[in-house]
Design an enzyme around this catalytic site. Structure first.
Site, PDB file in Angstrom:
ATOM      1  N   GLU A 158      43.282  30.337  44.256  1.00 42.23           N
ATOM      2  CA  GLU A 158      44.091  31.515  43.948  1.00 42.23           C
ATOM      3  C   GLU A 158      45.383  31.523  44.777  1.00 42.23           C
ATOM      4  O   GLU A 158      46.451  31.867  44.276  1.00 42.23           O
ATOM      5  CB  GLU A 158      43.252  32.780  44.180  1.00 42.23           C
ATOM      6  N   GLU A 200      53.072  29.936  40.738  1.00 43.09           N
ATOM      7  CA  GLU A 200      53.618  30.735  39.634  1.00 43.09           C
ATOM      8  C   GLU A 200      54.870  31.508  40.011  1.00 43.09           C
ATOM      9  O   GLU A 200      55.707  31.757  39.150  1.00 43.09           O
ATOM     10  CB  GLU A 200      52.560  31.640  39.001  1.00 43.09           C
ATOM     11  N   LYS A 217      52.622  38.690  31.331  1.00 45.06           N
ATOM     12  CA  LYS A 217      51.443  39.279  31.967  1.00 45.06           C
ATOM     13  C   LYS A 217      50.248  39.347  31.025  1.00 45.06           C
ATOM     14  O   LYS A 217      49.112  39.220  31.438  1.00 45.06           O
ATOM     15  CB  LYS A 217      51.777  40.676  32.478  1.00 45.06           C
ATOM     16  N   HIS A 274      38.293  12.126  48.927  1.00 49.41           N
ATOM     17  CA  HIS A 274      37.977  11.373  47.713  1.00 49.41           C
ATOM     18  C   HIS A 274      39.208  11.142  46.839  1.00 49.41           C
ATOM     19  O   HIS A 274      39.075  10.914  45.642  1.00 49.41           O
ATOM     20  CB  HIS A 274      36.885  12.096  46.916  1.00 49.41           C
ATOM     21  N   CYS A 277      54.460  39.071  23.280  1.00 48.78           N
ATOM     22  CA  CYS A 277      55.721  39.775  23.126  1.00 48.78           C
ATOM     23  C   CYS A 277      55.386  41.257  23.197  1.00 48.78           C
ATOM     24  O   CYS A 277      54.221  41.640  23.164  1.00 48.78           O
ATOM     25  CB  CYS A 277      56.355  39.468  21.787  1.00 48.78           C
ATOM     26  N   TRP A 298      58.389  36.503  24.226  1.00 48.11           N
ATOM     27  CA  TRP A 298      57.898  35.345  24.982  1.00 48.11           C
ATOM     28  C   TRP A 298      57.718  34.276  23.909  1.00 48.11           C
ATOM     29  O   TRP A 298      56.816  34.349  23.087  1.00 48.11           O
ATOM     30  CB  TRP A 298      56.584  35.668  25.676  1.00 48.11           C
ATOM     31  N   ARG A 343      55.365  41.643  29.226  1.00 50.45           N
ATOM     32  CA  ARG A 343      54.781  40.884  28.120  1.00 50.45           C
ATOM     33  C   ARG A 343      55.637  39.686  27.712  1.00 50.45           C
ATOM     34  O   ARG A 343      55.247  38.882  26.869  1.00 50.45           O
ATOM     35  CB  ARG A 343      54.576  41.786  26.912  1.00 50.45           C
ATOM     36  N   LYS A 368      49.077  31.487  43.109  1.00 50.66           N
ATOM     37  CA  LYS A 368      50.105  32.495  43.417  1.00 50.66           C
ATOM     38  C   LYS A 368      51.404  31.783  43.787  1.00 50.66           C
ATOM     39  O   LYS A 368      52.468  32.148  43.320  1.00 50.66           O
ATOM     40  CB  LYS A 368      49.687  33.403  44.586  1.00 50.66           C
ATOM     41  N   ASN A 381      54.447  40.971  17.424  1.00 49.17           N
ATOM     42  CA  ASN A 381      53.766  40.336  18.556  1.00 49.17           C
ATOM     43  C   ASN A 381      52.547  39.620  17.994  1.00 49.17           C
ATOM     44  O   ASN A 381      51.764  40.230  17.267  1.00 49.17           O
ATOM     45  CB  ASN A 381      53.325  41.404  19.568  1.00 49.17           C
ATOM     46  N   GLY A 382      52.382  38.354  18.327  1.00 49.76           N
ATOM     47  CA  GLY A 382      51.233  37.592  17.841  1.00 49.76           C
ATOM     48  C   GLY A 382      51.703  36.279  17.216  1.00 49.76           C
ATOM     49  O   GLY A 382      52.841  35.860  17.435  1.00 49.76           O
TER      50      GLY A 382
HETATM   51  C1  F6R Z   1      48.096  34.916  37.649  1.00 52.89           C
HETATM   52  C2  F6R Z   1      47.843  35.640  36.436  1.00 52.89           C
HETATM   53  C3  F6R Z   1      47.174  34.938  35.304  1.00 52.89           C
HETATM   54  C4  F6R Z   1      46.129  35.852  34.684  1.00 52.89           C
HETATM   55  C5  F6R Z   1      45.564  35.214  33.400  1.00 52.89           C
HETATM   56  C6  F6R Z   1      44.452  36.069  32.811  1.00 52.89           C
HETATM   57  O1  F6R Z   1      48.707  35.715  38.608  1.00 52.89           O
HETATM   58  O2  F6R Z   1      48.142  36.799  36.351  1.00 52.89           O
HETATM   59  O3  F6R Z   1      46.635  33.732  35.695  1.00 52.89           O
HETATM   60  O4  F6R Z   1      45.118  36.067  35.617  1.00 52.89           O
HETATM   61  O5  F6R Z   1      46.584  35.084  32.456  1.00 52.89           O
HETATM   62  O6  F6R Z   1      44.902  37.341  32.480  1.00 52.89           O
HETATM   63  P1  F6R Z   1      43.899  38.543  32.346  1.00 52.89           P
HETATM   64  O7  F6R Z   1      43.271  38.783  33.653  1.00 52.89           O
HETATM   65  O8  F6R Z   1      44.759  39.704  31.901  1.00 52.89           O
HETATM   66  O9  F6R Z   1      42.888  38.169  31.303  1.00 52.89           O
END
Ligand code: F6R
Length: 614
Positions: free
Chosen positions: A487, A494, A609, A510, A2, A77, A27, A491, A103-104
């Site tokens: 990756e 998500e 994020k 397999h 949050c 969040w 956040r 992308k 937050n937490g």
């Molecule tokens: C995907 C994404 C997440 C972060 C993951 C780790 O686009 O952003 O998978 O990579 O939550 O976050 P960080 O890099 O901030 O530790």
């Protein structure tokens, strides 16, 4: 997960809170709320959904609220309780005179709640945060001092928190505190700001105090006092912030994600500056604080990270093992912390994190440090908790990444791994000198090659459009680009919510091959090099099951036209450097599919994020 903000000063607080929350939306964004000290009352407003809903709710009351000069705000969040009005913050005590944003996670909230309920507190929400409101209010009744009440209450809390608290009896006092969650104070001529992250107040102040765990700050319009966990006053260290507000603008792009994808060539150039001068000069990496003797004798490396950062780490493994012949393990931080990990002082542990705040990775590196390992952190946030824990800090300097889906921070992490691997190889003399010179020379040309890809993005947009109706998507690759496939799939899922999976191409037969039919797109990352022919054969196998084949390739072989129904061509590149090139079209495919489907690209559902809960 949050975001919190607080302000006390001489300016009207309403827009300070709303603009600040806007910058913290990365956040969390499932509900939000503010509390403002208005005359002899505290007014609380909350809304479910995006921040605009809160703005709309506040609009009719704006005139009456503009005089308020102290307030707190929250963007949520959800962890405990669904995103509803009652669960949104600020949370209040029984009488509503005390308000708190958090937050937490308060891990012992159930026990605290049971105790407080017995003592007569009536809970309205399902949140862990409400226990803090009741607990502090209850103690305040006895002490009549908000700082003291917060100090005593936090002694009973377990878990992680950044808290901002106001009481109606204290018209000019805001109390903030933290443990295992970020909290920064902004110092300005007009008063004091406190927030989960600096973008929330950077347009008002570029002087910041990063609070330490268990510190409690008491803010008034004219004073700031900080005490440590033992109640001793501490002298705050004020830091000058480097970031400019312009970093938070979309600069004409429709979404932050598209802007951040386009920033990637310059991100790489930035990182290389000062570290890789010319192909025949050695890499300069003063950030690595281990002596050359220790580096030469390193017996093992562990890389720990989550999500996209984990994928960068997987490519890091490939590079370090190939160039330095040091065994490397890569593991998701969330797994690393709950098993009996074998690590010691001869192991270099590399933590990778865009935010530098990810709870799992933070816990993992703390565990490794406790076992005596040297911890090197690769992060985009030199001001983060992880950066402060680092023995060596490789700051990737990609600039603030606003879009929740990581793009430019990934390419920055990858670039850092290339520099680190080449640096280690040069120190260890473990790779052929000529090969390293060639690699460095090609590395310097990568930004231009990415620009070439970006200049042909219409082709990728057409590809995205063609496959945007699909329900599932498979990405296949081998070797160094297997993490690229993972990756690319991450992308896509998500931001478009399409079920996308990355596989090592050799694994298709397999099991996963059973899923293939004429509705399934299979994208092959088919880059020239060691495994080119192998992936080509695996693509033939998929084609034989009628899959809709797409190639991402630097080959111009006309035979590919029969095998693939869509071909995305990228510039020729050394096999080892190909992940830096191959990821860009995959980011764009995900972007354009999500955009075409009308999804909320920068703020996908259920995500945040900065993931500060384990
Ligand atoms: C995907 C994404 C997440 C972060 C993951 C780790 O686009 O952003 O998978 O990579 O939550 O976050 P960080 O890099 O901030 O530790």
């Amino acid at each position: 997960m949050c975001g919190i903000i607080g302000y006390v000063g001489r300016n009207s607080v309403l827009d300070i809170l709303l603009d600040g929350l806007k910058q913290l939306e990365y956040r969390g964004y499932d509900s939000s709320g503010v509390a403002l000290k208005c005359g002899d009352k505290i007014e609380v407003y909350k809304a479910v959904g995006k921040l605009n809903n809160l703005r709309d709710k506040l609009e009719p009351h704006r005139k009456n609220l503009l005089d308020a000069k102290m307030g707190i705000g929250h963007i949520r969040w959800a962890t405990h309780g669904a995103p509803t009005i009652v669960n949104a913050h600020p949370q209040t005590c029984n009488c509503g005179r005390l308000v708190v944003v958090h937050n937490g996670i308060i891990e012992n909230y159930k026990e605290l709640r049971a105790k407080l309920e017995k003592e007569g507190c009536v809970f309205k929400s399902q949140t862990d945060t409400e226990t803090v409101a009741h607990l502090v209010a209850q103690i305040y009744e006895k002490t009549q001092n908000l700082t003291q009440a917060v100090a005593l209450a936090t002694k009973e809390l377990e878990g992680a928190y950044a808290l901002a608290i106001m009481h109606n009896n204290e018209p000019n006092t805001l109390v903030v505190t933290k443990r295992n969650a970020p909290l920064v104070i902004g110092v300005a001529d007009d008063g004091y700001y406190a927030a989960s992250d600096v973008p929330a107040f950077i347009k008002h102040s570029n002087k910041a105090i990063y609070m330490k765990d268990n510190e409690i700050a008491t803010l008034t319009p004219d004073s700031l006092t900080i005490q440590d966990g033992n109640g001793n006053e501490v002298t705050p260290k004020i830091e000058q912030l480097p970031w400019e507000p312009v970093a938070l603008s979309k600069m004409g792009y429709k979404h932050f994600m598209l802007k951040e994808i386009h920033e990637q060539p310059d991100v790489i150039r930035n990182i290389l500056t000062g570290k890789l001068h010319t192909s025949d000069s050695p890499i300069v990496l003063e950030e690595v604080k281990l002596t050359k003797d220790i580096l030469k004798n390193l017996s093992r490396i562990q890389i720990i990270a989550c999500g996209t950062s984990l994928h960068a780490g997987m490519i890091g493994k490939y590079l370090i093992e190939s160039l330095c012949q040091i065994p490397v393990d890569v593991e998701a931080s969330s797994e690393y912390i709950y098993r009996d990990t074998v690590t010691d002082k001869n192991t270099l542990v590399i933590g990778v994190s865009q935010s530098g705040e990810t709870a799992d990775t933070l816990t993992a590196i703390r565990q490794a440090k406790a076992k005596g390992s040297h911890v090197l952190i690769i992060t985009n946030r030199p001001d983060s908790a992880m950066a402060r824990e680092a023995d060596s800090l490789l700051s990737v300097n990609a600039g603030i990444e606003v879009s929740v889906a990581a793009t430019k921070s990934y390419i920055a992490q990858l670039t850092s791994f290339y520099l680190l691997a080449i640096y280690l190889a040069e120190v260890k003399e473990s790779a052929n000198k000529e090969d390293l010179i060639k690699l460095k020379s090609e590395m310097l040309a990568i930004p231009q090659k990415i620009e070439q890809i970006l200049s042909h993005k219409d082709d990728i947009q057409n590809c995205a459009k063609k496959y945007s109706g699909t329900r599932d998507f498979i990405y296949i690759a081998r070797g160094i680009n297997y993490p690229t496939a993972l990756e690319g799939a991450l992308k896509l899922k998500e931001i478009s919510y399409i079920n996308a999976t990355g596989y090592p191409a050799g694994e298709l037969k397999h099991g996963p091959i059973a899923m293939l039919d004429d509705t399934m797109p299979v994208l092959s990352v088919l880059m020239h090099g060691r495994v080119y022919e192998k992936i080509l054969s695996n693509s033939e196998e998929a084609k034989a099951r009628n899959a809709r084949m797409i190639a991402l390739t630097n080959s111009i072989d006309p035979k590919l036209d029969d095998l693939f129904e869509y071909i995305i061509r990228v510039p020729e590149v050394d096999d080892m450097l190909s992940p830096l090139i191959a990821i860009v079209p995959l980011q764009l495919i995900a972007y354009y599919i999500a955009e075409f489907l009308g999804k909320d690209v920068d703020q996908p559902r259920n995500l945040a994020k900065s993931v500060t809960v384990e």
